[in-house]
Design a protein around this motif. Structure first.
Motif, short mmCIF file in Angstrom:
data_model
loop_
_atom_site.label_atom_id
_atom_site.label_comp_id
_atom_site.label_asym_id
_atom_site.label_seq_id
_atom_site.Cartn_x
_atom_site.Cartn_y
_atom_site.Cartn_z
N ASN A 48 -10.42 9.87 -3.34
CA ASN A 48 -10.65 11.32 -3.32
C ASN A 48 -10.17 11.99 -2.05
O ASN A 48 -10.40 13.18 -1.85
N GLY A 49 -9.52 11.23 -1.16
CA GLY A 49 -8.94 11.81 0.04
C GLY A 49 -9.91 12.04 1.18
O GLY A 49 -9.53 12.61 2.20
N ALA A 50 -11.15 11.61 1.04
CA ALA A 50 -12.13 11.76 2.12
C ALA A 50 -11.97 10.68 3.18
O ALA A 50 -12.51 10.79 4.27
N ASP A 51 -11.24 9.63 2.86
CA ASP A 51 -10.98 8.51 3.77
C ASP A 51 -9.48 8.28 3.75
O ASP A 51 -8.88 8.16 2.68
N ASP A 52 -8.84 8.26 4.93
CA ASP A 52 -7.38 8.16 4.96
C ASP A 52 -6.85 6.73 5.00
O ASP A 52 -5.65 6.51 5.17
N ARG A 53 -7.74 5.75 4.79
CA ARG A 53 -7.27 4.37 4.76
C ARG A 53 -6.43 4.12 3.51
O ARG A 53 -6.51 4.84 2.52
N LEU A 54 -5.60 3.08 3.58
CA LEU A 54 -4.78 2.66 2.45
C LEU A 54 -5.55 1.64 1.63
O LEU A 54 -6.09 0.68 2.18
N LEU A 55 -5.61 1.84 0.34
CA LEU A 55 -6.28 0.89 -0.56
C LEU A 55 -5.21 0.01 -1.20
O LEU A 55 -4.29 0.51 -1.81
N VAL A 56 -5.34 -1.30 -1.03
CA VAL A 56 -4.41 -2.26 -1.62
C VAL A 56 -5.21 -3.20 -2.50
O VAL A 56 -6.19 -3.79 -2.07
N ILE A 57 -4.78 -3.34 -3.75
CA ILE A 57 -5.45 -4.23 -4.69
C ILE A 57 -4.51 -5.40 -4.94
O ILE A 57 -3.38 -5.21 -5.36
N VAL A 58 -4.99 -6.61 -4.67
CA VAL A 58 -4.19 -7.82 -4.79
C VAL A 58 -4.91 -8.80 -5.70
O VAL A 58 -6.10 -9.03 -5.56
N GLY A 59 -4.17 -9.40 -6.61
CA GLY A 59 -4.77 -10.45 -7.42
C GLY A 59 -4.30 -10.37 -8.85
O GLY A 59 -3.57 -9.47 -9.21
N PRO A 60 -4.67 -11.26 -9.67
CA PRO A 60 -5.29 -12.54 -9.33
C PRO A 60 -4.25 -13.52 -8.82
O PRO A 60 -3.06 -13.35 -9.08
N LEU A 61 -4.69 -14.50 -8.10
CA LEU A 61 -3.78 -15.50 -7.52
C LEU A 61 -3.64 -16.68 -8.46
O LEU A 61 -3.95 -17.82 -8.14
N LEU A 62 -3.15 -16.42 -9.65
CA LEU A 62 -3.04 -17.47 -10.65
C LEU A 62 -1.95 -18.48 -10.31
O LEU A 62 -2.01 -19.62 -10.72
N GLY A 63 -0.93 -18.04 -9.57
CA GLY A 63 0.18 -18.94 -9.25
C GLY A 63 -0.20 -19.99 -8.22
O GLY A 63 0.43 -21.03 -8.14
N ALA A 64 -1.22 -19.71 -7.42
CA ALA A 64 -1.65 -20.67 -6.40
C ALA A 64 -2.53 -21.71 -7.07
O ALA A 64 -3.63 -21.42 -7.52
N ARG A 65 -2.04 -22.93 -7.17
CA ARG A 65 -2.75 -23.96 -7.93
C ARG A 65 -3.99 -24.49 -7.21
O ARG A 65 -4.96 -24.87 -7.83
N SER A 66 -3.96 -24.53 -5.90
CA SER A 66 -5.11 -25.09 -5.18
C SER A 66 -5.92 -23.99 -4.51
O SER A 66 -5.38 -22.96 -4.11
N SER A 67 -7.21 -24.21 -4.40
CA SER A 67 -8.06 -23.20 -3.77
C SER A 67 -7.71 -23.03 -2.30
O SER A 67 -7.83 -21.94 -1.76
N SER A 68 -7.24 -24.08 -1.64
CA SER A 68 -6.87 -23.96 -0.23
C SER A 68 -5.68 -23.01 -0.06
O SER A 68 -5.62 -22.26 0.91
N ARG A 69 -4.76 -23.01 -1.00
CA ARG A 69 -3.62 -22.08 -0.93
C ARG A 69 -4.09 -20.65 -1.16
O ARG A 69 -3.59 -19.72 -0.53
N ARG A 70 -5.06 -20.44 -2.05
CA ARG A 70 -5.59 -19.09 -2.28
C ARG A 70 -6.31 -18.59 -1.04
O ARG A 70 -6.17 -17.43 -0.65
N VAL A 71 -7.09 -19.47 -0.40
CA VAL A 71 -7.81 -19.09 0.82
C VAL A 71 -6.81 -18.77 1.93
O VAL A 71 -6.97 -17.79 2.67
N GLU A 72 -5.77 -19.56 2.06
CA GLU A 72 -4.74 -19.31 3.07
C GLU A 72 -4.09 -17.95 2.84
O GLU A 72 -3.92 -17.16 3.77
N TYR A 73 -3.75 -17.64 1.59
CA TYR A 73 -3.12 -16.36 1.27
C TYR A 73 -4.06 -15.19 1.58
O TYR A 73 -3.66 -14.20 2.16
N ALA A 74 -5.32 -15.34 1.20
CA ALA A 74 -6.30 -14.28 1.49
C ALA A 74 -6.45 -14.09 2.99
O ALA A 74 -6.58 -12.96 3.47
#
Length: 81
Positions: A48-74
């Motif tokens: 609504n423009g009351a906060d000038d931060r950028l909102l980025v939505i990322v996911g799902p990390l289906l291509g990352a087969r291991s949880s350690s790779r998902r944690v590293e990416y995050a």
């Protein structure tokens, strides 16, 4: 003659757990509720423009087969620019 091509790669069907079942198994905590509400309020303010931060939505990390790779990416996403 036509042949069906539907569902050729389906090996099995698994019924999904309902939201009610999940909520019974994993009751929400006050901390979790506060985190969700704060995030929703922040997103609302950004959209609504009351906060000038950028909102980025990322996911799902289906291509990352291991949880350690998902944690590293995050971790890379969370690192300061």
């Amino acid at each position: 003659m036509l042949s069906t091509t539907d569902d050729l790669r389906i090996r099995e069907l698994k019924e999904l757990t309902t939201p009610d079942e999940v909520m019974c198994e994993i009751p929400r905590t006050l901390t979790a509720t506060r985190v969700v509400m704060a995030a929703r309020n922040a997103i609302h303010a950004i959209l609504n423009g009351a906060d000038d931060r950028l909102l980025v939505i990322v996911g799902p990390l289906l291509g990352a087969r291991s949880s350690s790779r998902r944690v590293e990416y995050a971790g890379r996403l969370a690192a300061p620019a």
